[in-house]
Design a protein around this motif. Sequence first.
Motif, mmCIF file in Angstrom:
data_model
loop_
_atom_site.group_PDB
_atom_site.id
_atom_site.type_symbol
_atom_site.label_atom_id
_atom_site.label_comp_id
_atom_site.label_asym_id
_atom_site.label_seq_id
_atom_site.Cartn_x
_atom_site.Cartn_y
_atom_site.Cartn_z
ATOM 1 N N ASP A 164 -2.544 -1.407 -5.327
ATOM 2 C CA ASP A 164 -2.789 -0.030 -4.924
ATOM 3 C C ASP A 164 -2.281 0.889 -6.030
ATOM 4 O O ASP A 164 -1.435 0.485 -6.845
ATOM 5 C CB ASP A 164 -2.092 0.279 -3.590
ATOM 6 N N PHE A 165 -2.790 2.128 -6.060
ATOM 7 C CA PHE A 165 -2.488 3.048 -7.144
ATOM 8 C C PHE A 165 -2.093 4.409 -6.602
ATOM 9 O O PHE A 165 -2.589 4.852 -5.569
ATOM 10 C CB PHE A 165 -3.711 3.214 -8.064
ATOM 11 N N ARG A 166 -1.181 5.052 -7.329
ATOM 12 C CA ARG A 166 -0.782 6.430 -7.030
ATOM 13 C C ARG A 166 -0.402 7.102 -8.332
ATOM 14 O O ARG A 166 0.530 6.669 -9.012
ATOM 15 C CB ARG A 166 0.408 6.448 -6.064
ATOM 16 N N THR A 225 9.671 5.431 -1.395
ATOM 17 C CA THR A 225 9.029 5.366 -2.706
ATOM 18 C C THR A 225 10.019 5.514 -3.844
ATOM 19 O O THR A 225 9.856 4.897 -4.906
ATOM 20 C CB THR A 225 7.936 6.453 -2.825
ATOM 21 N N ASP A 226 11.063 6.313 -3.650
ATOM 22 C CA ASP A 226 12.033 6.553 -4.727
ATOM 23 C C ASP A 226 13.076 5.443 -4.824
ATOM 24 O O ASP A 226 13.295 4.871 -5.885
ATOM 25 C CB ASP A 226 12.713 7.910 -4.522
ATOM 26 N N PHE A 237 0.844 -1.194 0.000
ATOM 27 C CA PHE A 237 0.000 0.000 0.000
ATOM 28 C C PHE A 237 0.880 1.245 0.000
ATOM 29 O O PHE A 237 1.881 1.294 0.736
ATOM 30 C CB PHE A 237 -0.910 0.047 1.231
ATOM 31 N N PHE A 238 0.502 2.239 -0.793
ATOM 32 C CA PHE A 238 1.143 3.539 -0.696
ATOM 33 C C PHE A 238 0.648 4.247 0.563
ATOM 34 O O PHE A 238 -0.502 4.078 0.985
ATOM 35 C CB PHE A 238 0.796 4.408 -1.911
ATOM 36 N N SER A 239 1.512 5.067 1.168
ATOM 37 C CA SER A 239 1.043 5.965 2.212
ATOM 38 C C SER A 239 0.119 6.990 1.563
ATOM 39 O O SER A 239 0.192 7.235 0.354
ATOM 40 C CB SER A 239 2.223 6.664 2.888
ATOM 41 N N TYR A 276 -1.481 -6.904 5.430
ATOM 42 C CA TYR A 276 -2.444 -5.999 4.803
ATOM 43 C C TYR A 276 -2.436 -4.608 5.468
ATOM 44 O O TYR A 276 -3.414 -4.200 6.112
ATOM 45 C CB TYR A 276 -3.848 -6.612 4.863
ATOM 46 N N PRO A 277 -1.351 -3.846 5.309
ATOM 47 C CA PRO A 277 -1.230 -2.542 5.979
ATOM 48 C C PRO A 277 -2.008 -1.437 5.263
ATOM 49 O O PRO A 277 -1.432 -0.508 4.673
ATOM 50 C CB PRO A 277 0.276 -2.284 5.937
ATOM 51 N N PHE A 278 -3.323 -1.501 5.323
ATOM 52 C CA PHE A 278 -4.179 -0.519 4.664
ATOM 53 C C PHE A 278 -3.924 0.872 5.241
ATOM 54 O O PHE A 278 -3.818 1.046 6.456
ATOM 55 C CB PHE A 278 -5.645 -0.899 4.846
ATOM 56 N N THR A 279 -3.842 1.877 4.381
ATOM 57 C CA THR A 279 -3.585 3.243 4.810
ATOM 58 C C THR A 279 -4.735 4.152 4.404
ATOM 59 O O THR A 279 -5.424 3.906 3.414
ATOM 60 C CB THR A 279 -2.285 3.782 4.190
ATOM 61 N N LEU A 280 -4.933 5.204 5.173
ATOM 62 C CA LEU A 280 -5.953 6.189 4.839
ATOM 63 C C LEU A 280 -5.606 7.513 5.487
ATOM 64 O O LEU A 280 -4.792 7.584 6.419
ATOM 65 C CB LEU A 280 -7.341 5.735 5.293
#
Length: 287
Positions: free
Chosen positions: A257-259, A81-82, A54-56, A98-102
């Motif tokens: 996940d998408f960013r 990320t880089d 998951f992205f932050s 499953y480290p879901f972020t929000l």
Amino acid sequence: MIFSILVENCFFEKKWKVGTTDFLPIFDQCITFRATKIDEIDVARGYTFYADPFFSPKGDFILVEAMNSKNGLGEIIQLDTDSLEMSGKLFEGAHYSYPFTLKDGDIEYILPEVASHSSPYISSLSPESQKIHQLEGLEGLRLVDCTIIKHDENYFLFGGQMSSSSDCLFLYYSKNLLGPYKPHPKNPIVMDPKTARMGGRILTKESRLIRFGQNNCFGYGQGLFVNEISRLSLTEYEESCIGEIGFKDVNGPHTVDFRENMAILDFYVEELSILAGYRRLAARVFK
């Protein structure tokens, strides 16, 4: 049959991998592509695999489940990320996945899966205020792959129950992020092994709600079905399958996940390992 199962459990294990790609699926289609389209992330020393990426919320780092090679337990670690190098560790000592972020207001949160040892809780991603908050109303429940979306001023939490997580999806709702949560009257909202288990965050795309569900019909993590949610309220829930995401040459994905113009996802191959049986036994003991 029994002998073959014993051999598989003792000497073979799923070697999960995580990678990024700019090959983005069209959700209204069935898409299969090759793992060569994925830029695989190297696994840090001390771990056997990465999964559940998951992205932050701000996109400045990535969170994954990292399998500890000694005790067979999942830990939640942070990747830059880089550079895609490990830059921190958030949870260890029990099994986490499953480290879901929000993001809620100005605060970024993580909602890890802790079903093996706790009812669901949420924590701030800020190192200065990383306090655990149990989700009120869900005490005593062991929920798998919890995913939250705020919709029409209510928080909706999707998750599976441990006894039926591959087949049934349950929904809970609350006026506040921390609860109290109440069970949705349509529970279970999905009863289908091809799409019940959550496979990533729910996307809002051009006013449409897109939910990814794991395909567990013929084994764990065989791919993702794409569902469009047409009704989501305190009394109603409806969705329909509009597409599928899979691989031609490996198994998966089971989390995506998408960013911006990047996707991050996981996949696996079955590999021979003389330590497979030890890691399965160790994980059961430490859990």
